[in-house]
Design a protein around this motif. Structure first.
Motif, PDB file in Angstrom:
ATOM      1  N   UNK A  32      29.864  47.598  73.701  1.00  0.00           N
ATOM      2  CA  UNK A  32      31.121  48.149  74.234  1.00  0.00           C
ATOM      3  C   UNK A  32      31.724  49.161  73.270  1.00  0.00           C
ATOM      4  N   UNK A  33      31.612  48.875  71.959  1.00  0.00           N
ATOM      5  CA  UNK A  33      32.126  49.798  70.950  1.00  0.00           C
ATOM      6  C   UNK A  33      31.362  51.124  70.996  1.00  0.00           C
ATOM      7  N   UNK A  34      30.038  51.021  71.173  1.00  0.00           N
ATOM      8  CA  UNK A  34      29.217  52.234  71.262  1.00  0.00           C
ATOM      9  C   UNK A  34      29.586  53.039  72.500  1.00  0.00           C
ATOM     10  N   UNK A  35      29.836  52.361  73.611  1.00  0.00           N
ATOM     11  CA  UNK A  35      30.267  53.050  74.830  1.00  0.00           C
ATOM     12  C   UNK A  35      31.584  53.791  74.592  1.00  0.00           C
ATOM     13  N   UNK A  36      32.483  53.137  73.866  1.00  0.00           N
ATOM     14  CA  UNK A  36      33.770  53.763  73.536  1.00  0.00           C
ATOM     15  C   UNK A  36      33.557  55.011  72.674  1.00  0.00           C
ATOM     16  N   UNK A  37      32.672  54.900  71.671  1.00  0.00           N
ATOM     17  CA  UNK A  37      32.395  56.052  70.803  1.00  0.00           C
ATOM     18  C   UNK A  37      31.741  57.187  71.585  1.00  0.00           C
ATOM     19  N   UNK A  38      30.918  56.824  72.578  1.00  0.00           N
ATOM     20  CA  UNK A  38      30.274  57.841  73.411  1.00  0.00           C
ATOM     21  C   UNK A  38      31.303  58.585  74.260  1.00  0.00           C
ATOM     22  N   UNK A  44      31.620  50.157  57.789  1.00  0.00           N
ATOM     23  CA  UNK A  44      31.036  48.852  58.121  1.00  0.00           C
ATOM     24  C   UNK A  44      30.302  48.920  59.456  1.00  0.00           C
ATOM     25  N   UNK A  45      30.929  49.559  60.452  1.00  0.00           N
ATOM     26  CA  UNK A  45      30.307  49.655  61.778  1.00  0.00           C
ATOM     27  C   UNK A  45      29.039  50.497  61.741  1.00  0.00           C
ATOM     28  N   UNK A  46      29.095  51.622  61.044  1.00  0.00           N
ATOM     29  CA  UNK A  46      27.944  52.522  60.998  1.00  0.00           C
ATOM     30  C   UNK A  46      26.752  51.864  60.306  1.00  0.00           C
ATOM     31  N   UNK A  47      26.996  51.225  59.170  1.00  0.00           N
ATOM     32  CA  UNK A  47      25.889  50.590  58.451  1.00  0.00           C
ATOM     33  C   UNK A  47      25.310  49.444  59.271  1.00  0.00           C
ATOM     34  N   UNK A  48      26.167  48.715  59.980  1.00  0.00           N
ATOM     35  CA  UNK A  48      25.692  47.628  60.832  1.00  0.00           C
ATOM     36  C   UNK A  48      24.827  48.178  61.962  1.00  0.00           C
ATOM     37  N   UNK A  49      25.257  49.273  62.599  1.00  0.00           N
ATOM     38  CA  UNK A  49      24.492  49.857  63.695  1.00  0.00           C
ATOM     39  C   UNK A  49      23.172  50.429  63.199  1.00  0.00           C
TER      40      UNK A  49
END
Length: 450
Positions: free
Chosen positions: A322-328, A284-289
């Motif tokens: 913030x989620x992307x920062x966490x994944x980074x 869900x997160x990947x398709x949204x991004x």
């Protein structure tokens, strides 16, 4: 655009089109495009290997238009599909393999000019890129003007489309140098180009454009053939250890990776809005991004504002950012862990990786050979319909110039799923090859990335 008639079936070429109203003259609602205005926002789509018909290209256009429509910017942009026409000399399998250093020594001599530098990529450059770099007289544009025009272009790629884009970027870099752009200017202009990629079949982390990719580790079709990829697959297949969902930033690929997107095909793409009941949280997160990146790229083109960074492109609110920062941050940790894994078990990982590549390579070759045999049978039916009363006559329509080529394209699409199945099935002759029999060619070995 190259001329490709019955007298010149060796060379590949590209055609372009967009979706529109269905009429008596255009029953499928597909309208051919002969030129692009570099001052108008555009999304150009490079589909998978089977994007060899108007219908296939239209399907990709429909996916992208759905995203733009739901985000209120469909009417502001041209959505253009690229139709690939592979000539007899172009081998898409070898072309992709060469791009990720997986051409075996037995086939190096088959890497002809058309496979390494296909004409259809030059056609894409001529239509979509050239007028963003020079005027009608072929004179270099001011760098500021070139940046503005390149900002109007967004590219969406899937699978083989990743290889297409890599070749297009390489060609663009070379042409810009010929026009007189300095290295700094070339980088500056390409940084205005947004590329959103789903399971791209190309080496990641090499593009100078703002390219962001979304990849599943359980995708059985795409491989990237570098030490990190080798270690991920070794950990997954041998140690049964899944890699944590993360974002590998910058030269590491600008790629979002997860072990699985959920209960959907991890490679094929039928929509950019998959059934959410079948997606896991990462899916869900990947398709949204991915959708955010497309929308934000188009909005930047429409507004004329400079592109944000990759993290801004895939975000639509503070929570996502913030989620992307966490994944980074997770990506930094995962990368270091994988490097440690590789150094600790280098010999075993290299042996596994070489066997994996040969196994995959020969499975793909086998599937391709089987598919070509089928195509040959279909061609015989077309040439001798009287001896085969059950064979249906070929309806060539507007493809009359290239009947044989068109027939081959259609048949290739019918057999692609079978090819994918073959790739997933281990080839018994190559599962347990000794390391000394699994050496990559010198060219491939030297060019493997860390």
């Amino acid at each position: 655009m190259s001329e490709n008639t019955e007298q010149n079936l060796e060379q590949s070429y590209a055609t372009f089109g967009h979706r529109g109203p269905k009429t008596d003259e255009k029953p499928h609602g597909w309208y051919e495009v002969k030129e692009l205005n570099s001052d108008e926002p555009t999304v150009l789509i490079f589909g998978g290997q089977s994007t060899t018909t108007d219908r296939a290209a239209s399907s990709y256009c429909k996916m992208v238009e759905e995203v733009l429509d739901k985000n209120g910017c469909k009417e502001d942009v041209n959505v253009i599909g690229v139709v690939n026409h592979y000539g007899d000399s172009y081998d898409p399998f070898l072309s992709r393999s060469e791009g990720v250093n997986n051409v075996q020594e037995c086939d190096e001599d088959k890497l002809n000019e058309e496979t390494v530098r296909p004409q259809y990529v030059n056609d894409i450059f001529e239509l979509a890129v050239k007028n963003r770099l020079c005027d009608e007289e072929g004179q270099k544009l001011d760098t500021k003007d070139a940046c503005r025009k390149m900002r109007n272009l967004n590219i969406f790629v899937h699978c083989h489309g990743g290889s297409t884009f890599a070749q297009l970027e390489k060609l663009t870099w070379h042409k810009m140098k010929e026009l007189g752009y300095s290295r700094e200017e070339r980088t500056q202009v390409l940084q205005e180009l947004v590329v959103v990629a789903y399971a791209p079949y190309t080496a990641l982390g090499k593009s100078k454009a703002k390219m962001v990719s979304f990849v599943s580790d359980t995708d059985k079709v795409v491989t990237y053939n570098n030490r990190i990829e080798d270690t991920i697959r070794y950990n997954q297949d041998v140690k049964k250890d899944k890699t944590t969902t993360c974002f590998f930033e910058g030269h590491r690929g600008n790629v979002f990776r997860t072990n699985s997107l959920g209960d959907i095909d991890q490679h094929e793409l039928e929509t950019l809005y998959p059934d959410e009941s079948k997606l896991n949280a990462d899916g869900k997160s990947f398709m949204s991004m991915l959708r955010n990146a497309l929308v934000n790229g188009v909005k930047s083109s429409v507004s004329g504002k400079k592109r944000g960074d990759i993290k801004d492109m895939v975000s639509n609110n503070t929570l996502t950012r913030n989620y992307v920062e966490y994944l980074s941050q997770t990506g930094e940790q995962v990368w270091e862990k994988l490097i440690g894994n590789y150094h600790a078990e280098q010999s075993a990982i290299n042996e596994y990786a070489d066997n994996f590549r040969k196994n995959k390579y020969f499975n793909e070759k086998e599937a391709t050979a089987e598919r070509m045999e089928y195509l040959k049978e279909q061609e015989e039916k077309r040439l001798h319909p009287a001896t085969m009363p059950t064979a249906k006559p070929l309806n060539t329509g507007k493809y009359r110039i290239n009947e044989a080529l068109y027939n081959r394209f259609i048949s290739s699409i019918m057999n692609w799923k079978h090819a994918v199945h073959e790739m997933k099935t281990p080839h018994k002759d190559y599962l347990n090859l000794a390391p000394k029999d699994n050496k990559l060619s010198k060219k491939a070995s030297l060019s493997r990335v860390n």
